[in-house]
Design a protein around this motif. Structure first.
Motif, PDB file in Angstrom:
ATOM      1  N   UNK A  30       8.891  -9.983   5.107  1.00  0.00           N
ATOM      2  CA  UNK A  30       8.546 -10.321   6.486  1.00  0.00           C
ATOM      3  C   UNK A  30       7.336 -11.250   6.542  1.00  0.00           C
ATOM      4  N   UNK A  31       6.361 -10.952   5.690  1.00  0.00           N
ATOM      5  CA  UNK A  31       5.159 -11.791   5.677  1.00  0.00           C
ATOM      6  C   UNK A  31       5.473 -13.197   5.158  1.00  0.00           C
ATOM      7  N   UNK A  32       6.381 -13.237   4.214  1.00  0.00           N
ATOM      8  CA  UNK A  32       6.718 -14.561   3.661  1.00  0.00           C
ATOM      9  C   UNK A  32       7.456 -15.411   4.704  1.00  0.00           C
ATOM     10  N   UNK A  33       8.091 -14.756   5.639  1.00  0.00           N
ATOM     11  CA  UNK A  33       8.766 -15.476   6.718  1.00  0.00           C
ATOM     12  C   UNK A  33       7.822 -15.821   7.875  1.00  0.00           C
ATOM     13  N   UNK A  34       6.636 -15.250   7.819  1.00  0.00           N
ATOM     14  CA  UNK A  34       5.675 -15.479   8.900  1.00  0.00           C
ATOM     15  C   UNK A  34       4.725 -16.598   8.490  1.00  0.00           C
ATOM     16  N   UNK A  35       3.896 -16.997   9.422  1.00  0.00           N
ATOM     17  CA  UNK A  35       2.996 -18.083   9.051  1.00  0.00           C
ATOM     18  C   UNK A  35       1.530 -17.692   9.170  1.00  0.00           C
ATOM     19  N   UNK A  36       1.176 -16.710   8.348  1.00  0.00           N
ATOM     20  CA  UNK A  36      -0.235 -16.336   8.308  1.00  0.00           C
ATOM     21  C   UNK A  36      -0.875 -17.161   7.195  1.00  0.00           C
ATOM     22  N   UNK A  37      -2.041 -16.758   6.790  1.00  0.00           N
ATOM     23  CA  UNK A  37      -2.749 -17.574   5.791  1.00  0.00           C
ATOM     24  C   UNK A  37      -1.861 -17.831   4.557  1.00  0.00           C
ATOM     25  N   UNK A  38      -1.992 -19.012   4.033  1.00  0.00           N
ATOM     26  CA  UNK A  38      -1.117 -19.430   2.944  1.00  0.00           C
ATOM     27  C   UNK A  38      -1.852 -19.549   1.608  1.00  0.00           C
ATOM     28  N   UNK A  39      -3.169 -19.278   1.634  1.00  0.00           N
ATOM     29  CA  UNK A  39      -3.946 -19.496   0.416  1.00  0.00           C
ATOM     30  C   UNK A  39      -3.769 -18.423  -0.655  1.00  0.00           C
ATOM     31  N   UNK A  40      -3.125 -17.322  -0.277  1.00  0.00           N
ATOM     32  CA  UNK A  40      -2.916 -16.277  -1.290  1.00  0.00           C
ATOM     33  C   UNK A  40      -1.444 -15.899  -1.324  1.00  0.00           C
ATOM     34  N   UNK A  41      -1.064 -15.216  -2.393  1.00  0.00           N
ATOM     35  CA  UNK A  41       0.341 -14.850  -2.566  1.00  0.00           C
ATOM     36  C   UNK A  41       0.790 -13.843  -1.506  1.00  0.00           C
ATOM     37  N   UNK A  42       2.065 -13.850  -1.276  1.00  0.00           N
ATOM     38  CA  UNK A  42       2.625 -12.909  -0.302  1.00  0.00           C
ATOM     39  C   UNK A  42       2.393 -11.463  -0.735  1.00  0.00           C
ATOM     40  N   UNK A  43       2.503 -11.215  -2.029  1.00  0.00           N
ATOM     41  CA  UNK A  43       2.279  -9.856  -2.527  1.00  0.00           C
ATOM     42  C   UNK A  43       0.862  -9.388  -2.223  1.00  0.00           C
ATOM     43  N   UNK A  44      -0.076 -10.261  -2.447  1.00  0.00           N
ATOM     44  CA  UNK A  44      -1.468  -9.902  -2.181  1.00  0.00           C
ATOM     45  C   UNK A  44      -1.670  -9.691  -0.679  1.00  0.00           C
ATOM     46  N   UNK A  45      -1.073 -10.555   0.074  1.00  0.00           N
ATOM     47  CA  UNK A  45      -1.151 -10.429   1.526  1.00  0.00           C
ATOM     48  C   UNK A  45      -0.650  -9.045   1.949  1.00  0.00           C
ATOM     49  N   UNK A  46       0.479  -8.675   1.381  1.00  0.00           N
ATOM     50  CA  UNK A  46       1.098  -7.390   1.703  1.00  0.00           C
ATOM     51  C   UNK A  46       0.210  -6.215   1.290  1.00  0.00           C
ATOM     52  N   UNK A  47      -0.345  -6.311   0.111  1.00  0.00           N
ATOM     53  CA  UNK A  47      -1.215  -5.216  -0.344  1.00  0.00           C
ATOM     54  C   UNK A  47      -2.426  -5.054   0.561  1.00  0.00           C
ATOM     55  N   UNK A  48      -2.911  -6.167   1.046  1.00  0.00           N
ATOM     56  CA  UNK A  48      -4.050  -6.106   1.953  1.00  0.00           C
ATOM     57  C   UNK A  48      -3.660  -5.402   3.244  1.00  0.00           C
ATOM     58  N   UNK A  49      -2.502  -5.759   3.774  1.00  0.00           N
ATOM     59  CA  UNK A  49      -2.039  -5.100   4.997  1.00  0.00           C
ATOM     60  C   UNK A  49      -1.945  -3.595   4.779  1.00  0.00           C
ATOM     61  N   UNK A  50      -1.430  -3.219   3.629  1.00  0.00           N
ATOM     62  CA  UNK A  50      -1.302  -1.791   3.340  1.00  0.00           C
ATOM     63  C   UNK A  50      -2.665  -1.124   3.186  1.00  0.00           C
ATOM     64  N   UNK A  51      -3.575  -1.814   2.531  1.00  0.00           N
ATOM     65  CA  UNK A  51      -4.913  -1.244   2.366  1.00  0.00           C
ATOM     66  C   UNK A  51      -5.541  -0.955   3.718  1.00  0.00           C
ATOM     67  N   UNK A  52      -5.461  -1.939   4.601  1.00  0.00           N
ATOM     68  CA  UNK A  52      -6.064  -1.762   5.918  1.00  0.00           C
ATOM     69  C   UNK A  52      -5.328  -0.707   6.731  1.00  0.00           C
ATOM     70  N   UNK A  53      -4.016  -0.650   6.565  1.00  0.00           N
ATOM     71  CA  UNK A  53      -3.245   0.357   7.298  1.00  0.00           C
ATOM     72  C   UNK A  53      -3.669   1.757   6.883  1.00  0.00           C
ATOM     73  N   UNK A  54      -3.743   1.954   5.578  1.00  0.00           N
ATOM     74  CA  UNK A  54      -4.147   3.265   5.071  1.00  0.00           C
ATOM     75  C   UNK A  54      -5.541   3.614   5.553  1.00  0.00           C
ATOM     76  N   UNK A  55      -6.433   2.648   5.494  1.00  0.00           N
ATOM     77  CA  UNK A  55      -7.797   2.923   5.936  1.00  0.00           C
ATOM     78  C   UNK A  55      -7.823   3.286   7.424  1.00  0.00           C
ATOM     79  N   UNK A  56      -7.060   2.553   8.210  1.00  0.00           N
ATOM     80  CA  UNK A  56      -7.019   2.842   9.648  1.00  0.00           C
ATOM     81  C   UNK A  56      -6.475   4.243   9.905  1.00  0.00           C
TER      82      UNK A  56
END
Lengths: 191, 191, 191, 191
Positions: free
Chosen positions: D136-162
């Motif tokens: 889903x993230x790869x189909x979206x147009x958020x920041x492009x400077x990092x890999x989609x996998x890293x992007x995803x892990x970040x989303x999960x990190x923040x989700x868990x923290x929240x």
DNA sequence: TATGAATGAGCGTTCATTCAT
DNA sequence: TATGAATGAACGCTCATTCAT
């Protein structure tokens, strides 16, 4: 039942017995589990019970086979000249019985069933033991004031007692033999 | 530990024992369930196991107490004039032991532990039995050619054998007594 | 409360803490049992609970002490020049948190309680960590487009995630560090 | 294994799962008792343990199924136009995870097991989540400077923290959403 | 005959916490 | 303050035996 079916049945039965025997050799009678037996025999759980009435029936056969082998040896002696000789010849059997609590319990449980035919193979075996002992005693020249059957029952009583005491950690194997010798001298040669 | 606390613990222990005793009286030893004991004693399950290692430990105490009571009776006799008298006086104990397979098993299991102090109360009780019997026999005038201890062990061997045989459906209670009488005459008054 | 009594109380408390510490050192936090603590401290069970609200309270103190010691070290650094430096300095704390699942759980459970004062010593400690990190970040020159508090929360989110992943058997200790470095570069220096 | 037998086993398994599900729906995961499950499923206790290693194994399956259902919904969205949309779509899953501490703990415990196949059904489910999010993230147009996998892990990190923070009594459900939005804006659209 | 899923009663255990003395 | 006996709700497990297919 066709000949082939019959053979298959026999083969399955031997597979089960072999698997059980292997377990007993490596882990002892106490540790035998039906589950393990059927797995080792590559057979389903239910199959076990179509071959043996219950687990005890299998155990009886296994223990009976072992005792029968020991009796085959004992049978080679027709009489005892001395108490020592009687004890000496009894040791293989007694050592087996005292090797595991489980065996002793089976032995004790069934030794009350001497004259009963329908209990199973092991009862037959124990009956054989009783008769063999009586015959051997009748050929020997121990005390003559009581019947051979009584004499035999006494020997068995003392044997069982000696084995029972051997389960106490304090009594070693040697004790069993010495103790039994003392018992039997007093029983077979009083006065 | 404060005196009050100590007493409380003792009280709880007695509640547990009383509850167990009540169950045994009405349903037998075999039927005793830990669950029922704690419910009847109005005590938590955890409490049970802080008082007794396991169910068997409780059973040992209960059986030991019963045997102790029977020994109290037996102790009133200081010697036996005849084998019949010995048998007669032994019957209460033997009847108890043969009343339930479970009891016999416990008895047999522990009777190998004579003179061992650290096995628990029941071992003490069985030791007491052994000593009592030896004393009584030493006051009696049976065969003198062997030691009193040996004489006593023989009596016990035959008693156990007679009880074991009584578990075979074919042998009734009367049999036990008769059989033992025959055994002991041959043992105590040979020749 | 007299001075002597007060001193005794303090001594008992330290005995308990020392006993607990000894257990943790040899067996880990997970393995700590109140029973063992009181036995090692030669104190009664109830005494434990007159010193600590519950077992968790003791754990919090113990873990809090450990973290405080680690923060004392961390405090010596006033700012981070690079992400690598931040990671490097974070490792002692993260290694501790990832050393045992139990610690991680406590940490996670309480890290939600940052702003709450009345949760106990460990909350204070975690609060101290949060403030320390925020201060250090504010002295550093990472991305400036978001608040320092948010920056700090992000660092903590990634740290927790990296530790969580380290509990998977596949990820070793080195992984934790590398992974965190990648995370934080992307978080602290985007674009 | 015969077809009928196989079906029977499957049916029993479903009975167990259905009974457990019913309990969870009415009382929550925390309240689930193995005893209740087997009674409601009209099945013996032993049967339970022949279907599931232990209670936790059942829980994992149940939680996995629930998450799978939520992922089915989430899958309908192929990409996110805004952070708000991502957060909005994530809420059902996060609300579930934050609905009970027990669920969160299971989730966290297993989320370290991404890509590990042999841990069980729930690990597979979590892996599916990870892959779905990455796609889903790869189909979206958020920041492009990092890999989609890293992007995803970040989303999960923040989700868990929240979610972790939401367990603190001070933070309500609304907070979770707001907080996550702030986190993800800073993560997905820096600068 | 062979299969193997299902049975089922009960034991032992755990261990933080409470409470009467 | 210190004591330590008592609590109590599950859990996991055992394992020979039955029974429908």
């Amino acid at each position: 039942m066709g000949r082939a079916t019959q053979q298959r049945k026999l083969r399955t039965r031997e597979q089960l017995l072999a698997a059980a025997h292997a377990i007993i050799v490596s882990d002892g009678y106490e540790a035998l589990r039906v589950e393990d037996v059927v797995v080792n025999a590559s057979v389903a759980k239910g199959t076990f019970f179509s071959h043996f009435k219950d687990k005890d029936a299998l155990m009886d056969i296994l223990i009976g086979r072992k005792i029968d082998a020991l009796l085959d040896e004992l049978e080679k002696v027709s009489s005892f000249k001395t108490v020592e000789e009687l004890v000496e010849n009894s040791m293989p059997l007694l050592n087996f019985i005292s090797s595991e609590r489980y065996i002793f319990d089976v032995f004790l449980r069934l030794s009350g069933a001497l004259a009963v035919e329908d209990i199973g193979d092991i009862a037959t075996t124990l009956y054989r033991h009783d008769r063999l002992l009586a015959t051997q005693l009748s050929n020997s020249s121990f005390r003559q004031d009581i019947s051979v059957d009584l004499l035999s029952e006494g020997v068995q009583s003392f044997s069982i007692n000696a084995v029972a005491l051997s389960f106490c950690a304090l009594h070693s194997g040697q004790d069993l033999k010495d103790r039994l010798t003392v018992y039997l001298k007093a029983w077979l040669c009083p006065g």
